[in-house]
Design a protein around this motif. Sequence first.
Motif, PDB file in Angstrom:
ATOM      1  N   LEU A  26       0.860  -1.181   0.000  1.00  0.00           N
ATOM      2  CA  LEU A  26       0.000   0.000   0.000  1.00  0.00           C
ATOM      3  C   LEU A  26       0.897   1.231   0.000  1.00  0.00           C
ATOM      4  N   ALA A  27       0.563   2.189  -0.833  1.00  0.00           N
ATOM      5  CA  ALA A  27       1.367   3.405  -0.954  1.00  0.00           C
ATOM      6  C   ALA A  27       0.712   4.557  -0.216  1.00  0.00           C
ATOM      7  N   ASP A  28       1.526   5.490   0.162  1.00  0.00           N
ATOM      8  CA  ASP A  28       1.116   6.712   0.836  1.00  0.00           C
ATOM      9  C   ASP A  28      -0.081   7.374   0.145  1.00  0.00           C
ATOM     10  N   SER A  29      -0.064   7.424  -1.177  1.00  0.00           N
ATOM     11  CA  SER A  29      -1.084   8.159  -1.925  1.00  0.00           C
ATOM     12  C   SER A  29      -2.320   7.341  -2.298  1.00  0.00           C
ATOM     13  N   ASN A  30      -2.349   6.058  -1.958  1.00  0.00           N
ATOM     14  CA  ASN A  30      -3.519   5.241  -2.282  1.00  0.00           C
ATOM     15  C   ASN A  30      -4.763   5.780  -1.582  1.00  0.00           C
ATOM     16  N   GLU A  31      -5.812   6.021  -2.362  1.00  0.00           N
ATOM     17  CA  GLU A  31      -7.070   6.521  -1.807  1.00  0.00           C
ATOM     18  C   GLU A  31      -7.861   5.366  -1.220  1.00  0.00           C
ATOM     19  N   LEU A  32      -8.214   5.499   0.049  1.00  0.00           N
ATOM     20  CA  LEU A  32      -8.895   4.423   0.760  1.00  0.00           C
ATOM     21  C   LEU A  32     -10.266   4.116   0.159  1.00  0.00           C
ATOM     22  N   ALA A  33     -10.999   5.121  -0.275  1.00  0.00           N
ATOM     23  CA  ALA A  33     -12.319   4.891  -0.870  1.00  0.00           C
ATOM     24  C   ALA A  33     -12.206   4.071  -2.156  1.00  0.00           C
ATOM     25  N   ASN A  34     -11.145   4.270  -2.928  1.00  0.00           N
ATOM     26  CA  ASN A  34     -10.947   3.502  -4.155  1.00  0.00           C
ATOM     27  C   ASN A  34     -10.712   2.023  -3.880  1.00  0.00           C
ATOM     28  N   PHE A  35     -10.257   1.716  -2.679  1.00  0.00           N
ATOM     29  CA  PHE A  35     -10.042   0.324  -2.281  1.00  0.00           C
ATOM     30  C   PHE A  35     -11.254  -0.260  -1.561  1.00  0.00           C
ATOM     31  N   GLY A  36     -12.349   0.497  -1.515  1.00  0.00           N
ATOM     32  CA  GLY A  36     -13.594  -0.023  -0.963  1.00  0.00           C
ATOM     33  C   GLY A  36     -13.866   0.313   0.489  1.00  0.00           C
ATOM     34  N   LEU A  37     -13.068   1.205   1.089  1.00  0.00           N
ATOM     35  CA  LEU A  37     -13.346   1.583   2.477  1.00  0.00           C
ATOM     36  C   LEU A  37     -14.546   2.519   2.499  1.00  0.00           C
ATOM     37  N   ASP A  38     -15.606   2.089   3.184  1.00  0.00           N
ATOM     38  CA  ASP A  38     -16.814   2.906   3.312  1.00  0.00           C
ATOM     39  C   ASP A  38     -17.026   3.252   4.779  1.00  0.00           C
ATOM     40  N   SER A  39     -18.141   3.896   5.092  1.00  0.00           N
ATOM     41  CA  SER A  39     -18.363   4.366   6.467  1.00  0.00           C
ATOM     42  C   SER A  39     -18.412   3.220   7.467  1.00  0.00           C
ATOM     43  N   MET A  40     -19.009   2.106   7.091  1.00  0.00           N
ATOM     44  CA  MET A  40     -19.031   0.960   8.008  1.00  0.00           C
ATOM     45  C   MET A  40     -17.616   0.392   8.177  1.00  0.00           C
ATOM     46  N   GLY A  41     -16.865   0.377   7.099  1.00  0.00           N
ATOM     47  CA  GLY A  41     -15.482  -0.088   7.167  1.00  0.00           C
ATOM     48  C   GLY A  41     -14.619   0.805   8.035  1.00  0.00           C
ATOM     49  N   ILE A  42     -14.876   2.102   7.988  1.00  0.00           N
ATOM     50  CA  ILE A  42     -14.121   3.044   8.820  1.00  0.00           C
ATOM     51  C   ILE A  42     -14.353   2.742  10.289  1.00  0.00           C
ATOM     52  N   VAL A  43     -15.599   2.473  10.662  1.00  0.00           N
ATOM     53  CA  VAL A  43     -15.915   2.163  12.064  1.00  0.00           C
ATOM     54  C   VAL A  43     -15.164   0.904  12.507  1.00  0.00           C
ATOM     55  N   ALA A  44     -15.197  -0.131  11.667  1.00  0.00           N
ATOM     56  CA  ALA A  44     -14.493  -1.372  12.008  1.00  0.00           C
ATOM     57  C   ALA A  44     -12.979  -1.160  12.055  1.00  0.00           C
ATOM     58  N   LEU A  45     -12.453  -0.396  11.104  1.00  0.00           N
ATOM     59  CA  LEU A  45     -11.031  -0.100  11.071  1.00  0.00           C
ATOM     60  C   LEU A  45     -10.607   0.667  12.319  1.00  0.00           C
TER      61      LEU A  45
END
Length: 88
Positions: A26-45
């Motif tokens: 994973l690179a510094d500039s990788n956008e988390l939303a492009n990898f499928g991180l959504d609001s529910m994923g943020i809570v779990a993360l």
Amino acid sequence: MTTLQIPRTFQEILRPHLPYADSGELADSNELANFGLDSMGIVALMGDLEDHYGIELPDDILNEATFATVGSLWRTLVVLVPHAGDEL
């Protein structure tokens, strides 16, 4: 903004929350939303980060800027957990 190396331990915590990320680094500039991180994923993360680093993430970091990229999240975490930067 300089590119920084993302520690493997942090990547291992992130990866289960990124369903569209490949198995590469994973690179510094990788956008988390492009990898499928959504609001529910943020809570779990957030729960996984709190458990791993033994912290409680403050409400004021819960914004789009913090969770925009792998690097923005890592930079926020390093400020909250100074020893996290030793994981490289």
